[in-house]
Write a protein that holds these residues in place. Structure first.
Motif, PDB file in Angstrom:
ATOM      1  N   PRO A   1     -12.124  -9.653  -6.565  1.00 33.68           N
ATOM      2  CA  PRO A   1     -12.812  -9.995  -7.903  1.00 33.68           C
ATOM      3  C   PRO A   1     -13.536 -10.493  -7.756  1.00 33.68           C
ATOM      4  CG  PRO A   1     -10.948 -10.861  -7.772  1.00 33.68           C
ATOM      5  CD  PRO A   1     -10.940 -10.080  -6.894  1.00 33.68           C
ATOM      6  N   ALA A   2     -14.208 -11.220  -6.293  1.00 30.80           N
ATOM      7  CA  ALA A   2     -16.185 -11.678  -6.288  1.00 30.80           C
ATOM      8  C   ALA A   2     -16.435 -10.604  -5.055  1.00 30.80           C
ATOM      9  CB  ALA A   2     -15.347 -12.693  -5.225  1.00 30.80           C
ATOM     10  N   ALA A   3     -16.523  -9.380  -5.485  1.00 29.74           N
ATOM     11  CA  ALA A   3     -17.402  -8.940  -4.918  1.00 29.74           C
ATOM     12  C   ALA A   3     -17.332  -7.080  -5.511  1.00 29.74           C
ATOM     13  CB  ALA A   3     -17.133  -8.784  -3.419  1.00 29.74           C
ATOM     14  N   THR A   4     -18.295  -6.416  -5.353  1.00 28.53           N
ATOM     15  CA  THR A   4     -17.762  -5.314  -5.569  1.00 28.53           C
ATOM     16  C   THR A   4     -17.918  -3.904  -4.362  1.00 28.53           C
ATOM     17  OG1 THR A   4     -20.457  -4.906  -6.256  1.00 28.53           O
ATOM     18  CG2 THR A   4     -18.621  -4.993  -7.823  1.00 28.53           C
ATOM     19  N   HIS A   5     -19.102  -5.029  -3.390  1.00 28.95           N
ATOM     20  CA  HIS A   5     -19.084  -3.915  -2.529  1.00 28.95           C
ATOM     21  C   HIS A   5     -19.619  -5.192  -0.929  1.00 28.95           C
ATOM     22  CE1 HIS A   5     -20.822  -1.389  -5.209  1.00 28.95           C
ATOM     23  NE2 HIS A   5     -21.166  -0.496  -4.949  1.00 28.95           N
ATOM     24  N   LEU A   6     -18.821  -4.132   0.283  1.00 27.93           N
ATOM     25  CA  LEU A   6     -18.892  -4.733   1.739  1.00 27.93           C
ATOM     26  C   LEU A   6     -19.222  -3.625   2.418  1.00 27.93           C
ATOM     27  CD1 LEU A   6     -16.063  -3.958   3.531  1.00 27.93           C
ATOM     28  CD2 LEU A   6     -14.868  -5.795   1.837  1.00 27.93           C
ATOM     29  N   ILE A   7     -19.971  -4.356   3.970  1.00 28.95           N
ATOM     30  CA  ILE A   7     -19.966  -3.661   4.979  1.00 28.95           C
ATOM     31  C   ILE A   7     -19.534  -4.544   6.572  1.00 28.95           C
ATOM     32  CG2 ILE A   7     -22.531  -4.294   5.437  1.00 28.95           C
ATOM     33  CD1 ILE A   7     -22.660  -1.495   5.892  1.00 28.95           C
ATOM     34  N   ARG A   8     -19.352  -3.612   7.457  1.00 29.83           N
ATOM     35  CA  ARG A   8     -18.916  -4.790   8.589  1.00 29.83           C
ATOM     36  C   ARG A   8     -20.265  -4.507   9.244  1.00 29.83           C
ATOM     37  NH1 ARG A   8     -13.994  -5.795   7.437  1.00 29.83           N
ATOM     38  NH2 ARG A   8     -12.589  -4.033   6.348  1.00 29.83           N
ATOM     39  N   VAL A   9     -20.590  -5.767   9.960  1.00 29.20           N
ATOM     40  CA  VAL A   9     -21.455  -5.636  11.189  1.00 29.20           C
ATOM     41  C   VAL A   9     -20.664  -6.500  11.996  1.00 29.20           C
ATOM     42  CG1 VAL A   9     -23.561  -6.184   9.060  1.00 29.20           C
ATOM     43  CG2 VAL A   9     -21.912  -8.500  10.182  1.00 29.20           C
ATOM     44  N   PRO A  10     -22.013  -5.469  12.520  1.00 28.04           N
ATOM     45  CA  PRO A  10     -22.703  -4.222  13.411  1.00 28.04           C
ATOM     46  C   PRO A  10     -22.228  -3.392  12.658  1.00 28.04           C
ATOM     47  CG  PRO A  10     -22.180  -4.264  15.032  1.00 28.04           C
ATOM     48  CD  PRO A  10     -21.471  -5.404  14.764  1.00 28.04           C
TER      49      PRO A  10
ATOM     50  N   ARG B   1     -21.866  -8.838  -5.419  1.00 24.51           N
ATOM     51  CA  ARG B   1     -21.732  -8.113  -5.947  1.00 24.51           C
ATOM     52  C   ARG B   1     -22.793  -7.715  -6.790  1.00 24.51           C
ATOM     53  NH1 ARG B   1     -18.081 -10.535  -9.425  1.00 24.51           N
ATOM     54  NH2 ARG B   1     -18.286 -12.753  -8.972  1.00 24.51           N
ATOM     55  N   ALA B   2     -22.780  -6.132  -6.993  1.00 24.81           N
ATOM     56  CA  ALA B   2     -23.772  -5.315  -7.405  1.00 24.81           C
ATOM     57  C   ALA B   2     -23.873  -5.602  -9.048  1.00 24.81           C
ATOM     58  CB  ALA B   2     -23.433  -3.851  -7.543  1.00 24.81           C
ATOM     59  N   ALA B   3     -25.035  -5.837  -9.142  1.00 25.45           N
ATOM     60  CA  ALA B   3     -25.580  -6.123 -10.495  1.00 25.45           C
ATOM     61  C   ALA B   3     -25.534  -4.708 -11.790  1.00 25.45           C
ATOM     62  CB  ALA B   3     -26.974  -7.009 -10.552  1.00 25.45           C
ATOM     63  N   SER B   4     -25.539  -3.629 -11.571  1.00 27.66           N
ATOM     64  CA  SER B   4     -25.406  -2.695 -12.132  1.00 27.66           C
ATOM     65  C   SER B   4     -25.186  -1.507 -11.571  1.00 27.66           C
ATOM     66  CB  SER B   4     -26.603  -2.760 -12.760  1.00 27.66           C
ATOM     67  OG  SER B   4     -28.084  -2.203 -11.058  1.00 27.66           O
ATOM     68  N   PRO B   5     -25.003  -0.111 -12.446  1.00 32.01           N
ATOM     69  CA  PRO B   5     -24.753   0.300 -11.633  1.00 32.01           C
ATOM     70  C   PRO B   5     -25.746   1.394 -10.556  1.00 32.01           C
ATOM     71  CG  PRO B   5     -23.888   0.800 -13.922  1.00 32.01           C
ATOM     72  CD  PRO B   5     -25.177  -0.458 -13.539  1.00 32.01           C
ATOM     73  N   ASP B   6     -26.659   1.183 -10.689  1.00 29.82           N
ATOM     74  CA  ASP B   6     -28.749   1.604 -10.111  1.00 29.82           C
ATOM     75  C   ASP B   6     -27.786   0.521  -9.286  1.00 29.82           C
ATOM     76  OD1 ASP B   6     -29.132   3.069 -12.450  1.00 29.82           O
ATOM     77  OD2 ASP B   6     -30.986   1.971 -12.626  1.00 29.82           O
ATOM     78  N   ALA B   7     -27.766  -0.998  -8.493  1.00 26.96           N
ATOM     79  CA  ALA B   7     -27.953  -1.608  -7.668  1.00 26.96           C
ATOM     80  C   ALA B   7     -26.520  -1.012  -6.846  1.00 26.96           C
ATOM     81  CB  ALA B   7     -27.523  -3.007  -8.366  1.00 26.96           C
ATOM     82  N   ALA B   8     -25.624  -0.659  -7.600  1.00 28.73           N
ATOM     83  CA  ALA B   8     -24.150  -0.113  -6.406  1.00 28.73           C
ATOM     84  C   ALA B   8     -24.225   0.947  -6.177  1.00 28.73           C
ATOM     85  CB  ALA B   8     -23.080   0.272  -7.433  1.00 28.73           C
ATOM     86  N   ALA B   9     -25.551   1.984  -6.701  1.00 27.27           N
ATOM     87  CA  ALA B   9     -26.111   3.357  -5.965  1.00 27.27           C
ATOM     88  C   ALA B   9     -26.719   3.089  -4.802  1.00 27.27           C
ATOM     89  CB  ALA B   9     -26.822   3.891  -7.076  1.00 27.27           C
TER      90      ALA B   9
END
Ligand SMILES: CC(C)(COP(=O)(O)OP(=O)(O)OC[C@H]1O[C@@H](n2cnc3c(N)ncnc32)[C@H](O)[C@@H]1OP(=O)(O)O)[C@@H](O)C(=O)NCCC(=O)NCCS
Length: 120
Positions: free
Chosen positions: A108-117, A87-95
């Motif tokens: 609702p529990a997360a703003t961003h995700l990435i697949r690994v690898p 969950r990004a804490a701010s627009p800056d963190a989101a960027a």
């Protein structure tokens, strides 16, 4: 940071379950950044990790420390998780996370995700 120390002292989160880790970035003997990887406690789904408590000292920002920490955490994540969320804490963190390849997610529990690898 306070929550990190409280959780550590209470024993509720010591980054010691399989696949979990907390990393520090040091300049000499000074801790200038940290970041953790947990199994995501907000989902029952297997294989989902969560970046926690990523923080770089104000005096040491924009030097690549955050990128380095996230890179190490994602490499660690590869052996235990298929996806890492946060969950990004701010627009800056989101960027910052978008620049590292994270996609926005509608949860609702997360703003961003990435697949690994990450998919190249
Ligand atoms: C977000 C944070 C961890 C980034 O750490 P950092 O060491 O400064 O990041 P990097 O130097 O690796 O930044 C890489 C790139 O990400 C982007 N970025 C980093 N911080 C940014 C900001 N505040 N706003 C917009 N973009 C940002 C920039 O493109 C940056 O490249 P640049 O320095 O050439 O402009 C740091 O600003 C921080 O600790 N912030 C306060 C706590 C926080 O928000 N943590 C995230 C919680 S979800």
């Amino acid at each position: 940071m306070r929550r990190l120390f409280e959780e550590w002292h209470s024993g509720s989160n010591r980054f010691e379950r399989p696949g979990e880790i907390i990393l520090g970035a040091w300049q000499g003997d000074r801790l200038v950044g940290l970041g953790g990887l947990n199994r995501d406690p907000y989902t029952a789904e297997e294989g989902v990790g969560r970046l926690r408590h990523l923080y770089v000292l104000g005096s040491h920002r924009h030097l690549g420390v955050g990128t380095l920490l996230v890179g190490h955490l994602l490499r660690k994540a590869e052996s235990h998780f298929r996806t890492v969320r946060l969950r990004a804490a701010s627009p800056d963190a989101a960027a910052f996370y978008r620049r590292l390849g994270f996609a926005e997610c509608d949860d609702p529990a997360a703003t961003h995700l990435i697949r690994v690898p990450p998919i190249a």
